[in-house]
Design a protein around this motif. Structure first.
Motif, PDB file in Angstrom:
ATOM      1  N   HIS A  82       0.843  -1.189   0.000  1.00  0.00           N
ATOM      2  CA  HIS A  82       0.000   0.000   0.000  1.00  0.00           C
ATOM      3  C   HIS A  82       0.878   1.239   0.000  1.00  0.00           C
ATOM      4  O   HIS A  82       2.082   1.165   0.255  1.00  0.00           O
ATOM      5  CB  HIS A  82      -0.974   0.027   1.188  1.00  0.00           C
ATOM      6  CG  HIS A  82      -0.340   0.166   2.530  1.00  0.00           C
ATOM      7  ND1 HIS A  82       0.012  -0.925   3.314  1.00  0.00           N
ATOM      8  CD2 HIS A  82       0.032   1.264   3.259  1.00  0.00           C
ATOM      9  CE1 HIS A  82       0.543  -0.519   4.447  1.00  0.00           C
ATOM     10  NE2 HIS A  82       0.579   0.814   4.445  1.00  0.00           N
ATOM     11  N   GLY A 104      -9.280   0.618  -2.294  1.00  0.00           N
ATOM     12  CA  GLY A 104      -8.637  -0.470  -3.018  1.00  0.00           C
ATOM     13  C   GLY A 104      -9.543  -1.084  -4.056  1.00  0.00           C
ATOM     14  O   GLY A 104     -10.467  -0.442  -4.577  1.00  0.00           O
ATOM     15  N   ASP A 105      -9.286  -2.353  -4.359  1.00  0.00           N
ATOM     16  CA  ASP A 105     -10.087  -3.057  -5.363  1.00  0.00           C
ATOM     17  C   ASP A 105     -11.339  -3.630  -4.708  1.00  0.00           C
ATOM     18  O   ASP A 105     -11.675  -3.315  -3.558  1.00  0.00           O
ATOM     19  CB  ASP A 105      -9.261  -4.133  -6.060  1.00  0.00           C
ATOM     20  CG  ASP A 105      -8.950  -5.342  -5.168  1.00  0.00           C
ATOM     21  OD1 ASP A 105      -9.176  -5.265  -3.931  1.00  0.00           O
ATOM     22  OD2 ASP A 105      -8.483  -6.366  -5.689  1.00  0.00           O
ATOM     23  N   LYS A 124     -12.025  -6.383  -3.382  1.00  0.00           N
ATOM     24  CA  LYS A 124     -11.824  -7.232  -2.210  1.00  0.00           C
ATOM     25  C   LYS A 124     -10.853  -6.637  -1.198  1.00  0.00           C
ATOM     26  O   LYS A 124     -10.534  -7.279  -0.197  1.00  0.00           O
ATOM     27  CB  LYS A 124     -11.319  -8.611  -2.649  1.00  0.00           C
ATOM     28  CG  LYS A 124     -12.310  -9.383  -3.513  1.00  0.00           C
ATOM     29  CD  LYS A 124     -11.768 -10.763  -3.851  1.00  0.00           C
ATOM     30  CE  LYS A 124     -12.777 -11.583  -4.644  1.00  0.00           C
ATOM     31  NZ  LYS A 124     -12.256 -12.937  -4.963  1.00  0.00           N
ATOM     32  N   SER A 152      -7.672  -6.127  -1.774  1.00  0.00           N
ATOM     33  CA  SER A 152      -6.519  -7.019  -1.913  1.00  0.00           C
ATOM     34  C   SER A 152      -5.207  -6.292  -1.629  1.00  0.00           C
ATOM     35  O   SER A 152      -5.045  -5.120  -1.990  1.00  0.00           O
ATOM     36  CB  SER A 152      -6.457  -7.571  -3.339  1.00  0.00           C
ATOM     37  OG  SER A 152      -7.673  -8.173  -3.713  1.00  0.00           O
ATOM     38  N   THR A 177      -3.300  -3.252  -3.792  1.00  0.00           N
ATOM     39  CA  THR A 177      -4.247  -2.367  -4.479  1.00  0.00           C
ATOM     40  C   THR A 177      -4.606  -1.145  -3.654  1.00  0.00           C
ATOM     41  O   THR A 177      -5.375  -0.299  -4.107  1.00  0.00           O
ATOM     42  CB  THR A 177      -5.563  -3.109  -4.824  1.00  0.00           C
ATOM     43  OG1 THR A 177      -6.320  -3.354  -3.622  1.00  0.00           O
ATOM     44  CG2 THR A 177      -5.292  -4.427  -5.524  1.00  0.00           C
ATOM     45  N   GLU A 178      -4.052  -1.007  -2.468  1.00  0.00           N
ATOM     46  CA  GLU A 178      -4.564  -0.022  -1.510  1.00  0.00           C
ATOM     47  C   GLU A 178      -3.772   1.284  -1.510  1.00  0.00           C
ATOM     48  O   GLU A 178      -2.548   1.283  -1.405  1.00  0.00           O
ATOM     49  CB  GLU A 178      -4.556  -0.632  -0.101  1.00  0.00           C
ATOM     50  CG  GLU A 178      -5.521  -1.793   0.046  1.00  0.00           C
ATOM     51  CD  GLU A 178      -4.933  -2.935   0.842  1.00  0.00           C
ATOM     52  OE1 GLU A 178      -3.907  -2.729   1.508  1.00  0.00           O
ATOM     53  OE2 GLU A 178      -5.489  -4.036   0.791  1.00  0.00           O
ATOM     54  N   GLY A 220      -5.470  -6.437  -9.298  1.00  0.00           N
ATOM     55  CA  GLY A 220      -6.577  -6.693  -8.399  1.00  0.00           C
ATOM     56  C   GLY A 220      -7.875  -6.974  -9.143  1.00  0.00           C
ATOM     57  O   GLY A 220      -7.901  -7.125 -10.369  1.00  0.00           O
ATOM     58  N   TRP A 250     -13.561  -3.005  -9.130  1.00  0.00           N
ATOM     59  CA  TRP A 250     -14.747  -2.701  -8.332  1.00  0.00           C
ATOM     60  C   TRP A 250     -15.866  -2.252  -9.253  1.00  0.00           C
ATOM     61  O   TRP A 250     -15.718  -1.298 -10.015  1.00  0.00           O
ATOM     62  CB  TRP A 250     -14.388  -1.618  -7.323  1.00  0.00           C
ATOM     63  CG  TRP A 250     -15.508  -1.004  -6.534  1.00  0.00           C
ATOM     64  CD1 TRP A 250     -15.805   0.317  -6.430  1.00  0.00           C
ATOM     65  CD2 TRP A 250     -16.465  -1.682  -5.707  1.00  0.00           C
ATOM     66  NE1 TRP A 250     -16.880   0.525  -5.592  1.00  0.00           N
ATOM     67  CE2 TRP A 250     -17.302  -0.701  -5.134  1.00  0.00           C
ATOM     68  CE3 TRP A 250     -16.688  -3.032  -5.397  1.00  0.00           C
ATOM     69  CZ2 TRP A 250     -18.349  -0.997  -4.268  1.00  0.00           C
ATOM     70  CZ3 TRP A 250     -17.736  -3.334  -4.527  1.00  0.00           C
ATOM     71  CH2 TRP A 250     -18.544  -2.346  -3.987  1.00  0.00           C
ATOM     72  N   LEU A 267      -6.865  -1.084 -11.125  1.00  0.00           N
ATOM     73  CA  LEU A 267      -6.669  -2.473 -10.710  1.00  0.00           C
ATOM     74  C   LEU A 267      -5.639  -2.662  -9.606  1.00  0.00           C
ATOM     75  O   LEU A 267      -5.375  -3.790  -9.204  1.00  0.00           O
ATOM     76  CB  LEU A 267      -6.241  -3.307 -11.931  1.00  0.00           C
ATOM     77  CG  LEU A 267      -7.222  -3.304 -13.102  1.00  0.00           C
ATOM     78  CD1 LEU A 267      -6.613  -4.041 -14.292  1.00  0.00           C
ATOM     79  CD2 LEU A 267      -8.547  -3.934 -12.696  1.00  0.00           C
ATOM     80  N   GLY A 268      -5.061  -1.567  -9.128  1.00  0.00           N
ATOM     81  CA  GLY A 268      -4.074  -1.717  -8.070  1.00  0.00           C
ATOM     82  C   GLY A 268      -2.939  -0.739  -8.246  1.00  0.00           C
ATOM     83  O   GLY A 268      -2.955   0.145  -9.109  1.00  0.00           O
ATOM     84  N   ASP A 296       0.455  -9.853   3.917  1.00  0.00           N
ATOM     85  CA  ASP A 296      -0.797  -9.987   3.170  1.00  0.00           C
ATOM     86  C   ASP A 296      -1.939 -10.447   4.076  1.00  0.00           C
ATOM     87  O   ASP A 296      -3.107 -10.212   3.774  1.00  0.00           O
ATOM     88  CB  ASP A 296      -0.637 -11.010   2.044  1.00  0.00           C
ATOM     89  CG  ASP A 296       0.042 -10.422   0.819  1.00  0.00           C
ATOM     90  OD1 ASP A 296       0.491  -9.253   0.868  1.00  0.00           O
ATOM     91  OD2 ASP A 296       0.145 -11.135  -0.209  1.00  0.00           O
TER      92      ASP A 296
END
Length: 323
Positions: free
Chosen positions: A8, A49-50, A52, A54, A57-58, A140, A143, A155-156, A282
């Protein structure tokens, strides 16, 4: 053991409400966690993020109302990239930025990738980069909860750029301690400056790169709103986290020691040009205390802060987000 890539990037904002509007309503990211700065619980910490939440992606923000202006310079994370699927997506974003009157440049090649540089309302320097089928760290999950078509969704994280006066010591930390490898270089888009050096870890690709820009003529950065506070790198699990904690401890770098953030385990250290790095696991992830379907909808607190919820909520300023 290899770091997997970027985990991130954390940035400073002076206006969380406008920040939320920009990153969710304009960029189409998902708010995946609304929580507090665990080192200052009177301040919000927002994670986007995405679909999920993930790792990799943040992009996160510390809310500090009244924060002053940023004066760019060396010793800084001077740009943050965000990945999209292909060049067609960049053309979509070029038109969207015009629609929302977002300051942006034209689509250009950067390290052999099509890219589109732009700024948020606080001057944060951001770059969209097109994957175009490139191999490396997987993107990722797009959304689908915004008006941005999923085929053009962010996507990230892509590469971060570190701007330094003397690159050799930073490069030494990346390669000799953190296991990065030099994979190339490219000329800056403007100015007669040294080539930007590219380092990668893990499976490589946009989600695993650090770019080093050498600018000895610049003053030291003075951080403010829109400044990047730190960049975090992915450690896959707690077993490897123990390895990295020991490796950093014996490296001679000043560091925080092991820090429990609940959503991930962290370790912080400054490289010789004073840029703050973090290593983050993770696991367990942002769905440890909220279902994926309702991520970010309420104020989440880790278990060690939950007994203080009433006190924390009373000291937080009201935050009206249109979720």
């Amino acid at each position: 053991m290899k770091l997997l890539g970027l985990h991130h990037v954390s940035i400073l904002t002076g206006k969380a409400e406008r920040n939320f509007q920009f990153y969710t309503k304009v960029l189409g990211l998902r708010l995946v966690k609304k929580t507090v700065n665990q080192d200052n619980t009177e301040s919000y910490h927002l994670f986007y993020g995405d679909a999920k939440g993930s790792p990799g992606t943040e992009i996160t923000f510390f809310d500090i109302p009244g924060l002053g202006h940023t004066y760019p310079g060396v010793g800084s994370i001077s740009s943050t990239s965000l990945r999209v699927r292909d060049t067609n997506a960049l053309h979509y974003w070029e038109e969207r930025f015009k629609q929302f009157r977002i300051q942006h440049d034209s689509i250009e090649k950067r390290n052999n990738r099509d890219s589109l540089e732009f700024q948020d309302f606080e001057g944060t320097r951001l770059i969209l980069v097109a994957d175009n089928g490139e191999q490396g760290v997987r993107p990722g999950v797009p959304w689908g909860g915004s008006d941005v078509p999923v085929e053009h969704a962010i996507l990230g994280l892509g590469p971060v750029t570190l701007t330094v006066a003397v690159p050799e010591k930073t490069i030494s930390v990346l390669t000799e301690i953190m296991g990065f490898t030099k994979v190339g270089s490219y000329p800056p888009l403007a100015g007669d400056f040294p080539a930007i050096q590219v380092f990668a870890t893990g499976e490589g690709g946009a989600g695993a790169e650090v770019h080093i820009e050498t600018r000895p003529e610049l003053p030291r950065v003075r951080a403010g709103r829109g400044s990047v506070h730190h960049v975090a790198f992915r450690v896959p699990n707690e077993e490897e986290y123990e390895y990295w904690a020991e490796r950093i401890a014996t490296s001679g770098l000043m560091n925080s020691g092991k820090v429990e953030r609940y959503y991930f385990k962290a370790l912080y250290f400054r490289e010789p040009n004073h840029i703050l790095f973090e290593l983050s696991t993770d696991t367990p992830g942002f769905d440890v205390d909220e279902p994926i379907e309702t991520l970010g909808e309420t104020l989440a607190l880790p278990p060690f802060l939950e007994p203080r919820r009433k006190e924390i909520e009373e000291k937080l300023r009201p935050l009206d987000l249109d979720i």
